[in-house]
Design a protein around this motif. Structure first.
Motif, PDB file in Angstrom:
ATOM      1  N   LEU A  30       0.829  -1.195   0.000  1.00  0.00           N
ATOM      2  CA  LEU A  30       0.000   0.000   0.000  1.00  0.00           C
ATOM      3  C   LEU A  30       0.872   1.257   0.000  1.00  0.00           C
ATOM      4  CD1 LEU A  30      -2.888   1.220   0.242  1.00  0.00           C
ATOM      5  CD2 LEU A  30      -2.564   1.132   2.728  1.00  0.00           C
ATOM      6  N   GLU A  31       1.834   1.310   0.938  1.00  0.00           N
ATOM      7  CA  GLU A  31       2.687   2.493   1.082  1.00  0.00           C
ATOM      8  C   GLU A  31       3.600   2.718  -0.126  1.00  0.00           C
ATOM      9  OE1 GLU A  31       2.449   4.855   3.426  1.00  0.00           O
ATOM     10  OE2 GLU A  31       0.725   3.702   4.096  1.00  0.00           O
ATOM     11  N   GLN A  32       4.016   1.647  -0.768  1.00  0.00           N
ATOM     12  CA  GLN A  32       4.930   1.775  -1.909  1.00  0.00           C
ATOM     13  C   GLN A  32       4.197   1.923  -3.245  1.00  0.00           C
ATOM     14  OE1 GLN A  32       7.929  -1.325  -1.697  1.00  0.00           O
ATOM     15  NE2 GLN A  32       8.264  -0.917   0.459  1.00  0.00           N
ATOM     16  N   GLY A  33       2.877   1.967  -3.191  1.00  0.00           N
ATOM     17  CA  GLY A  33       2.105   2.266  -4.391  1.00  0.00           C
ATOM     18  C   GLY A  33       1.839   1.100  -5.329  1.00  0.00           C
ATOM     19  N   TYR A  34       2.066  -0.123  -4.897  1.00  0.00           N
ATOM     20  CA  TYR A  34       1.837  -1.270  -5.777  1.00  0.00           C
ATOM     21  C   TYR A  34       0.350  -1.437  -6.117  1.00  0.00           C
ATOM     22  CZ  TYR A  34       6.656  -2.777  -5.170  1.00  0.00           C
ATOM     23  OH  TYR A  34       8.011  -2.838  -5.177  1.00  0.00           O
ATOM     24  N   TYR A  35      -0.518  -1.245  -5.145  1.00  0.00           N
ATOM     25  CA  TYR A  35      -1.954  -1.362  -5.426  1.00  0.00           C
ATOM     26  C   TYR A  35      -2.397  -0.252  -6.363  1.00  0.00           C
ATOM     27  CZ  TYR A  35      -1.977  -4.423  -1.294  1.00  0.00           C
ATOM     28  OH  TYR A  35      -1.728  -5.417  -0.381  1.00  0.00           O
ATOM     29  N   ALA A  36      -1.950   0.968  -6.086  1.00  0.00           N
ATOM     30  CA  ALA A  36      -2.327   2.111  -6.922  1.00  0.00           C
ATOM     31  C   ALA A  36      -1.869   1.901  -8.363  1.00  0.00           C
ATOM     32  CB  ALA A  36      -1.737   3.395  -6.348  1.00  0.00           C
ATOM     33  N   ALA A  37      -0.688   1.315  -8.548  1.00  0.00           N
ATOM     34  CA  ALA A  37      -0.179   1.055  -9.894  1.00  0.00           C
ATOM     35  C   ALA A  37      -1.075   0.084 -10.663  1.00  0.00           C
ATOM     36  CB  ALA A  37       1.244   0.504  -9.818  1.00  0.00           C
ATOM     37  N   GLU A  38      -1.830  -0.716  -9.939  1.00  0.00           N
ATOM     38  CA  GLU A  38      -2.755  -1.663 -10.573  1.00  0.00           C
ATOM     39  C   GLU A  38      -4.177  -1.115 -10.631  1.00  0.00           C
ATOM     40  OE1 GLU A  38      -1.819  -4.430 -12.099  1.00  0.00           O
ATOM     41  OE2 GLU A  38       0.249  -3.928 -11.550  1.00  0.00           O
ATOM     42  N   GLY A  39      -4.329   0.167 -10.284  1.00  0.00           N
ATOM     43  CA  GLY A  39      -5.637   0.806 -10.354  1.00  0.00           C
ATOM     44  C   GLY A  39      -6.538   0.500  -9.181  1.00  0.00           C
TER      45      GLY A  39
END
Length: 198
Positions: A49-58
């Protein structure tokens, strides 16, 4: 004047569309229901979550800790959360007809264990006959405990079931003889509380 207004409106609309397109699609909100309280066991989810992996997957992921008043599997099945972290107890839910699917095995060994005070003389399940054993009684989330007790020939008539209060004080203050908890945090929490209460 009217032409200038139309040009200005067109420029604003095109600019807004370009900004919206550059920002990408709106992330899909997703809730991940944990089977326990926030702790190290779930570090991989927090790091992603903090490193943006979920965000990178939308995905816009909300990580929810356990609500002791609810069965965490039922929270997923009912739609309160899209995904959940479970354990071998999922087999009982699946056998009962609940629509659960295992996506991955993250841990190879369950962190759940039974704890007793050193002074109790309880070293294994074989010494738990007649004792007050506190564990999660919600749904089928206690499969590991039940299997361990069954292996020691302890059916429910041979010990006193106590509903999990999620309080280490119950063990420290001798309200129970044995308590279920996680090896990832329980030993240090109980140790700190015991030393602070003496």
């Amino acid at each position: 004047m009217k032409t200038s207004f139309i040009r200005l409106a067109t420029v604003c609309a095109v600019s807004f569309s370009a900004v919206a397109f550059a920002a990408g699609p709106t992330p899909e909100p997703v809730a991940l229901q944990l089977k326990w309280f926030h702790q190290f066991q779930f570090a991989g989810y927090y790091a992603a979550l903090e490193q943006g992996y979920y965000a990178a997957e939308g995905l816009q992921v909300e990580i929810r800790e356990r609500d002791p008043k609810q069965d965490f599997v039922d929270q997923v099945v009912s739609g309160q959360a899209e995904y959940g972290v479970g354990d071998s107890g999922l087999i009982a839910h699946y056998a009962a007809g609940k629509p659960v699917v295992a996506l991955a095995a993250i841990f190879q060994h369950d962190a759940l264990a039974l704890f007793s005070k050193q002074s109790s003389g309880i070293l294994s399940p074989y010494e738990m006959a007649g004792k007050r054993i506190m564990f999660d009684l919600a749904g089928d989330n206690n499969a590991q405990v039940r299997a361990l007790l069954a292996e020691a020939n302890l059916d429910e008539s041979r010990f006193q079931k106590v509903a999990q209060s999620f309080s280490n004080d119950d063990l420290i203050r001798n309200k129970v003889d044995v308590m279920a908890g996680y090896v990832t945090d329980q030993p240090s929490c109980c140790g700190r509380k015991a030393s602070n209460s003496t």
